[in-house]
Write a protein that holds these residues in place. Sequence first.
Motif, PDB file in Angstrom:
ATOM      1  N   UNK A  83       0.719  -1.174   0.155  1.00  0.00           N
ATOM      2  CA  UNK A  83      -0.082   0.111   0.110  1.00  0.00           C
ATOM      3  C   UNK A  83       0.877   1.124   0.026  1.00  0.00           C
ATOM      4  N   UNK A  84       1.973   1.143   0.775  1.00  0.00           N
ATOM      5  CA  UNK A  84       2.891   2.434   0.847  1.00  0.00           C
ATOM      6  C   UNK A  84       3.447   2.688  -0.654  1.00  0.00           C
ATOM      7  N   UNK A  85       4.001   1.560  -1.254  1.00  0.00           N
ATOM      8  CA  UNK A  85       4.677   1.706  -2.562  1.00  0.00           C
ATOM      9  C   UNK A  85       3.664   2.287  -3.396  1.00  0.00           C
ATOM     10  N   UNK A 145       1.131   9.147  -6.922  1.00  0.00           N
ATOM     11  CA  UNK A 145       1.770  10.251  -6.993  1.00  0.00           C
ATOM     12  C   UNK A 145       2.636  10.613  -8.099  1.00  0.00           C
ATOM     13  N   UNK A 146       3.358   9.662  -8.488  1.00  0.00           N
ATOM     14  CA  UNK A 146       4.257   9.681  -9.637  1.00  0.00           C
ATOM     15  C   UNK A 146       3.570   9.615 -11.095  1.00  0.00           C
ATOM     16  N   UNK A 147       2.563   8.654 -10.879  1.00  0.00           N
ATOM     17  CA  UNK A 147       1.483   8.754 -12.204  1.00  0.00           C
ATOM     18  C   UNK A 147       0.532   9.949 -12.311  1.00  0.00           C
ATOM     19  N   UNK A 148       0.195  10.567 -11.234  1.00  0.00           N
ATOM     20  CA  UNK A 148      -0.638  11.810 -11.298  1.00  0.00           C
ATOM     21  C   UNK A 148       0.383  12.996 -11.864  1.00  0.00           C
ATOM     22  N   UNK A 149       1.582  12.993 -11.206  1.00  0.00           N
ATOM     23  CA  UNK A 149       2.532  14.076 -11.851  1.00  0.00           C
ATOM     24  C   UNK A 149       2.827  13.863 -13.197  1.00  0.00           C
TER      25      UNK A 149
END
Length: 328
Positions: free
Chosen positions: A306-308, A314-318
């Motif tokens: 879940x943490x990963x 967040x990376x995909x949204x960026x």
Amino acid sequence: MNALANRFNAIFGADMAGPFAALAAVLIVFGLASPQFFTAATFGSVAFQLPELGILTLAMLLPILTGGLNLAITFTANMAGLTLAWVLQANGGADAGPGAFLLGSLLALGVGAASGLVMGLVIAFTRAHPILVSLSMMIFLRGLGEFLTRGGDISGFPGFIAPIGHGSLLGIPVPLLILIACVLACHVLLSRSKLGFSAYMIGSNIESARYSGINTRKVLVLVYILSGAIAAVAGIIMLARFNSVRIGHGESYLLITVLACFLGGINPFGGFGRVLPVFVALVVLQLLSSGLNLLGANQHLATAVWGILLIVVMVLRWASAKFIKLTK
């Protein structure tokens, strides 16, 4: 392809694409990896485990939409559960009647609302950062609960409470029905009410909201009161499900509620997001946990995944924002 995407967005909304894609990926991967995944036992387990996490996520969702956060939701739920437990014990414990349960539930909701009221007042009138305020409330509730219970748990409640945590109605788990009712209520609140509109406005730009005539202090206080009361509902369900309550139960849920909000398309800075994509994201996370359990992984590995996943989201949204900017 564009026509299909446009039709999907028109029916479900653009923010549903990510959660649906994640749902499809989880179903395909674990369906191929484990023959026991697509069974009634798996989905029945998900249906009973999802509600307490889902209701806590709704309690987290409302403050996030205003640009805030409520880190005290799990301990608010536990204090509400303890309140109900004390009322039941004072009225006979396992022999307590429905009247005691009703009184205890009302007081539990009051404890949750009071927790939110204090946070809302401090945030609204001092403009202190919500992370610091809710963290302080979390520490206070944890310390108070451990002091009052001496770090132990309270158990032994009337049998008529059990169906709230374990029962079914027309084949549908009762706690799942409670979650669906809460999801629909929050959806209506955010999409159809003045309070919901004001919460989005504050999350987008609190100064603009203030200049447009919105009583931002009142809205923030109400949002945190609702957040605390919703967390209290989760506390009542947890008491009924486990037939016991203690102050440290469900601490790991805090990370997952934030992850579910972000996976469901909620803007971490507030002002944008809907309840229904978050609900789908919750289903994805619970299926992910169940799938890992079927493969022999323990809960600690599920928490790590879940943490990963939160970092990946967040990376995909960026990356998605960068791509959209480049294609304009």
